[in-house]
Motif scaffolding. Structure first.
Motif, mmCIF file in Angstrom:
data_model
loop_
_atom_site.group_PDB
_atom_site.id
_atom_site.type_symbol
_atom_site.label_atom_id
_atom_site.label_comp_id
_atom_site.label_asym_id
_atom_site.label_seq_id
_atom_site.Cartn_x
_atom_site.Cartn_y
_atom_site.Cartn_z
ATOM 1 N N ILE A 143 1.546 -14.146 -3.932
ATOM 2 C CA ILE A 143 2.164 -12.856 -3.612
ATOM 3 C C ILE A 143 1.859 -11.831 -4.701
ATOM 4 O O ILE A 143 1.474 -10.687 -4.420
ATOM 5 N N LEU A 144 2.025 -12.228 -5.956
ATOM 6 C CA LEU A 144 1.787 -11.296 -7.067
ATOM 7 C C LEU A 144 0.325 -10.857 -7.114
ATOM 8 O O LEU A 144 0.027 -9.695 -7.418
ATOM 9 N N LYS A 145 -0.580 -11.774 -6.816
ATOM 10 C CA LYS A 145 -2.005 -11.423 -6.796
ATOM 11 C C LYS A 145 -2.295 -10.405 -5.688
ATOM 12 O O LYS A 145 -3.067 -9.462 -5.879
ATOM 13 N N GLU A 146 -1.661 -10.585 -4.541
ATOM 14 C CA GLU A 146 -1.841 -9.647 -3.430
ATOM 15 C C GLU A 146 -1.262 -8.278 -3.760
ATOM 16 O O GLU A 146 -1.822 -7.238 -3.397
ATOM 17 N N GLN A 147 -0.126 -8.271 -4.463
ATOM 18 C CA GLN A 147 0.559 -7.016 -4.755
ATOM 19 C C GLN A 147 -0.069 -6.236 -5.904
ATOM 20 O O GLN A 147 0.099 -5.013 -5.973
ATOM 21 N N ALA A 148 -0.770 -6.917 -6.803
ATOM 22 C CA ALA A 148 -1.276 -6.259 -8.014
ATOM 23 C C ALA A 148 -2.091 -5.002 -7.717
ATOM 24 O O ALA A 148 -1.810 -3.927 -8.285
ATOM 25 N N PRO A 149 -3.101 -5.058 -6.833
ATOM 26 C CA PRO A 149 -3.843 -3.818 -6.563
ATOM 27 C C PRO A 149 -3.006 -2.759 -5.851
ATOM 28 O O PRO A 149 -3.256 -1.563 -5.992
ATOM 29 N N MET A 150 -1.983 -3.198 -5.102
ATOM 30 C CA MET A 150 -1.110 -2.222 -4.439
ATOM 31 C C MET A 150 -0.310 -1.438 -5.483
ATOM 32 O O MET A 150 -0.184 -0.211 -5.389
ATOM 33 N N ARG A 151 0.222 -2.141 -6.452
ATOM 34 C CA ARG A 151 0.989 -1.452 -7.503
ATOM 35 C C ARG A 151 0.093 -0.499 -8.275
ATOM 36 O O ARG A 151 0.495 0.616 -8.625
ATOM 37 N N GLU A 152 -1.132 -0.940 -8.530
ATOM 38 C CA GLU A 152 -2.070 -0.108 -9.295
ATOM 39 C C GLU A 152 -2.414 1.165 -8.527
ATOM 40 O O GLU A 152 -2.401 2.269 -9.092
ATOM 41 N N ARG A 153 -2.707 1.014 -7.217
ATOM 42 C CA ARG A 153 -3.030 2.201 -6.415
ATOM 43 C C ARG A 153 -1.824 3.120 -6.294
ATOM 44 O O ARG A 153 -1.952 4.343 -6.338
ATOM 45 N N ALA A 154 -0.637 2.534 -6.114
ATOM 46 C CA ALA A 154 0.574 3.346 -5.932
ATOM 47 C C ALA A 154 0.908 4.153 -7.170
ATOM 48 O O ALA A 154 1.401 5.284 -7.075
ATOM 49 N N GLN A 155 0.643 3.589 -8.335
ATOM 50 C CA GLN A 155 1.030 4.248 -9.586
ATOM 51 C C GLN A 155 0.386 5.618 -9.727
ATOM 52 O O GLN A 155 0.986 6.555 -10.251
ATOM 53 N N VAL A 156 -0.841 5.750 -9.236
ATOM 54 C CA VAL A 156 -1.540 7.038 -9.289
ATOM 55 C C VAL A 156 -0.715 8.117 -8.581
ATOM 56 O O VAL A 156 -0.577 9.248 -9.069
ATOM 57 N N TYR A 157 -0.139 7.750 -7.446
ATOM 58 C CA TYR A 157 0.613 8.717 -6.647
ATOM 59 C C TYR A 157 2.044 8.891 -7.154
ATOM 60 O O TYR A 157 2.618 9.972 -7.035
ATOM 61 N N LEU A 158 2.603 7.848 -7.737
ATOM 62 C CA LEU A 158 3.935 7.963 -8.335
ATOM 63 C C LEU A 158 3.886 8.873 -9.555
ATOM 64 O O LEU A 158 4.827 9.624 -9.829
ATOM 65 N N ASP A 159 2.768 8.815 -10.289
ATOM 66 C CA ASP A 159 2.609 9.674 -11.470
ATOM 67 C C ASP A 159 2.303 11.113 -11.079
ATOM 68 O O ASP A 159 2.548 12.037 -11.861
ATOM 69 N N ASN A 160 1.759 11.309 -9.877
ATOM 70 C CA ASN A 160 1.365 12.642 -9.441
ATOM 71 C C ASN A 160 1.757 12.854 -7.977
ATOM 72 O O ASN A 160 0.915 12.826 -7.078
ATOM 73 N N PRO A 161 3.052 13.083 -7.707
ATOM 74 C CA PRO A 161 3.517 13.261 -6.322
ATOM 75 C C PRO A 161 2.822 14.401 -5.590
ATOM 76 O O PRO A 161 2.707 14.372 -4.361
ATOM 77 N N ALA A 162 2.354 15.399 -6.337
ATOM 78 C CA ALA A 162 1.678 16.532 -5.687
ATOM 79 C C ALA A 162 0.416 16.069 -4.967
ATOM 80 O O ALA A 162 0.008 16.673 -3.962
ATOM 81 N N LEU A 163 -0.187 14.997 -5.451
ATOM 82 C CA LEU A 163 -1.394 14.472 -4.818
ATOM 83 C C LEU A 163 -1.089 13.941 -3.418
ATOM 84 O O LEU A 163 -1.883 14.111 -2.492
ATOM 85 N N VAL A 164 0.081 13.309 -3.269
ATOM 86 C CA VAL A 164 0.493 12.803 -1.953
ATOM 87 C C VAL A 164 0.699 13.974 -1.000
ATOM 88 O O VAL A 164 0.254 13.939 0.161
ATOM 89 N N ARG A 165 1.356 15.033 -1.486
ATOM 90 C CA ARG A 165 1.586 16.214 -0.649
ATOM 91 C C ARG A 165 0.260 16.842 -0.215
ATOM 92 O O ARG A 165 0.099 17.280 0.920
ATOM 93 N N GLU A 166 -0.691 16.863 -1.143
ATOM 94 C CA GLU A 166 -2.001 17.443 -0.853
ATOM 95 C C GLU A 166 -2.718 16.647 0.238
ATOM 96 O O GLU A 166 -3.304 17.224 1.163
ATOM 97 N N ILE A 167 -2.652 15.326 0.140
ATOM 98 C CA ILE A 167 -3.282 14.457 1.147
ATOM 99 C C ILE A 167 -2.666 14.700 2.517
ATOM 100 O O ILE A 167 -3.364 14.844 3.523
ATOM 101 N N VAL A 168 -1.331 14.757 2.560
ATOM 102 C CA VAL A 168 -0.637 14.947 3.840
ATOM 103 C C VAL A 168 -0.874 16.356 4.390
ATOM 104 O O VAL A 168 -1.089 16.525 5.604
#
Length: 400
Positions: free
Chosen positions: A348-373
């Motif tokens: 489970i942790l191995k599967e989640q690791a890249p998800m956490r890494e990808r998510a962190q980019v957007y958690l650090d920069n919420p404006a990026l999520v708004r821009e995508i949407v």
């Protein structure tokens, strides 16, 4: 013929769990490489059952989009948007409601089922009765011809097909349609045109479905036809008129194999979930606390993996060698339950690791999520507006 296009959406109900990943998101990630895809946040659909809790929808929507991005949905390959930001969904829903028989809505299998399951809520609302029509509008406004669904959702898709068929039959008769369709047949050439007419007769007189498929193939293979002529020929073939709305086909998806922590299907309502981005300590503790074969009271007692919820998770996360080690160790009491759970935790942790890494980019920069949407909403709306221009004209609402 319209371009291949896939559409799918999810209601914003909070953080997604691994069941969502294995049941939906892994498939989305694959589909985005094979088709132009539109994935939307179904916030209006959330209101059909949570109309008294609107305050939870916006946060849940943004959290869900981050989960999609974390799972690998790529905004450079797929269009991500929010349903309510494209008002053409509601316009098409309203216009189609004018010609949708009430009995069609009442016979949708999930209508009575959901009312029974959610008996604590008052669902005697038009919004709830009409949600299958809104689902149809979601699909038809993009002329999406591919919709990923499970077996249980086939009735909803068939409803959308019936709505498109009825709409085209009622409103697809442009002035001089028959004459224009016959001119388009001539453009196929003498031999092909003659064959097309034979196939049309076979379908309309005898209901021969194979004749329709061959007729469509002839139209698709014709090199010299304009898009409008292709539409006319397809409508002429099936006797519906101009194909304003496209009948969607199912892309059947496998049911999720992801069990919950108690062995039942993973579901928030059962309280047995692991979320996509849950922290490592929480995941570890949840798995360690999972119930096991009740026959294993002591470490020295032999067990039966088939009676243990942990074994179901091994089917998802462990390779053949590990599963053999588990079965042998469990049935002989050679390993303890904590030892048995460790490969699942690691998987489970191995599967989640890249998800956490990808998510962190957007958690650090919420404006990026708004821009995508925002970008996705603009793209989706352009497509929806193209359809609605044709719909308004067909229904006599083109006040140019």
């Amino acid at each position: 013929m319209y371009a291949e296009r896939v559409l799918s959406g999810m209601r914003p109900t909070g953080s997604l769990h691994l069941g969502h990943y294995h049941g939906v998101l892994k498939n989305w990630v694959k589909l985005q490489h094979d088709y132009p895809c539109l994935f939307f946040v179904a916030d209006w659909h959330a209101l059909t059952t949570s109309y008294d809790q609107p305050d939870i929808i916006e946060k849940a929507a943004w959290d869900m989009v981050i989960d999609w991005l974390a799972a690998g949905v790529d905004p450079n390959q797929a269009t991500i948007f929010i349903q309510s930001r494209v008002p053409e969904h509601a316009e098409l829903h309203l216009l189609m409601s004018m010609m949708t028989p009430l009995g069609w809505l009442e016979r949708v299998p999930t209508y009575k089922d959901q009312i029974e399951k959610l008996s604590h809520k008052d669902l005697t609302t038009y919004g709830f009765l009409g949600y299958p029509l809104l689902m149809s509008a979601d699909i038809l406004v993009y002329r999406a011809n591919r919709v990923p669904v499970g077996e249980d959702q086939i009735p909803h898709l068939e409803f959308s097909r019936e709505i498109a068929r009825r709409f085209n039959h009622l409103y697809g008769r442009e002035p001089g349609f028959e004459e224009k369709a016959l001119e388009a047949v001539k453009k196929l050439g003498g031999k092909v045109g003659k064959r097309f007419n034979e196939l049309r007769t076979r379908f309309q007189q005898d209901g021969d479905a194979a004749a329709v498929e061959e007729g469509k193939r002839l139209v698709n293979e014709a090199q010299s036809l304009s898009l409008v002529d292709r539409e006319r020929l397809l409508g002429h073939l099936e006797g519906t008129g101009k194909m304003i709305l496209v009948e969607p086909d199912a892309l059947l998806t496998e049911a999720s194999r992801m069990p919950g922590l108690d062995g039942q299907k993973m579901s928030k309502s059962y309280g047995n979930t692991i979320t996509l981005r849950e922290d490592e300590a929480s995941v570890t503790q949840k798995v360690k606390r999972m119930p096991t074969d009740p026959a294993r009271v002591r470490r020295t007692d032999a067990g039966n993996p088939d009676k243990c919820p942990v074994w179901q998770l091994h089917q998802v996360y462990s390779d053949g060698a590990t599963k053999e080690w588990v079965r042998q160790g469990c049935t002989s009491a050679g390993i303890g339950c904590i030892e048995c759970k460790q490969p699942v935790i690691d998987g489970i942790l191995k599967e989640q690791a890249p998800m956490r890494e990808r998510a962190q980019v957007y958690l650090d920069n919420p404006a990026l999520v708004r821009e995508i949407v925002n970008d996705g909403c603009a793209k989706a709306r352009r497509l929806a507006q193209e359809t609605m221009t044709d719909v308004r004209a067909a229904m006599g609402l083109n006040y140019a």
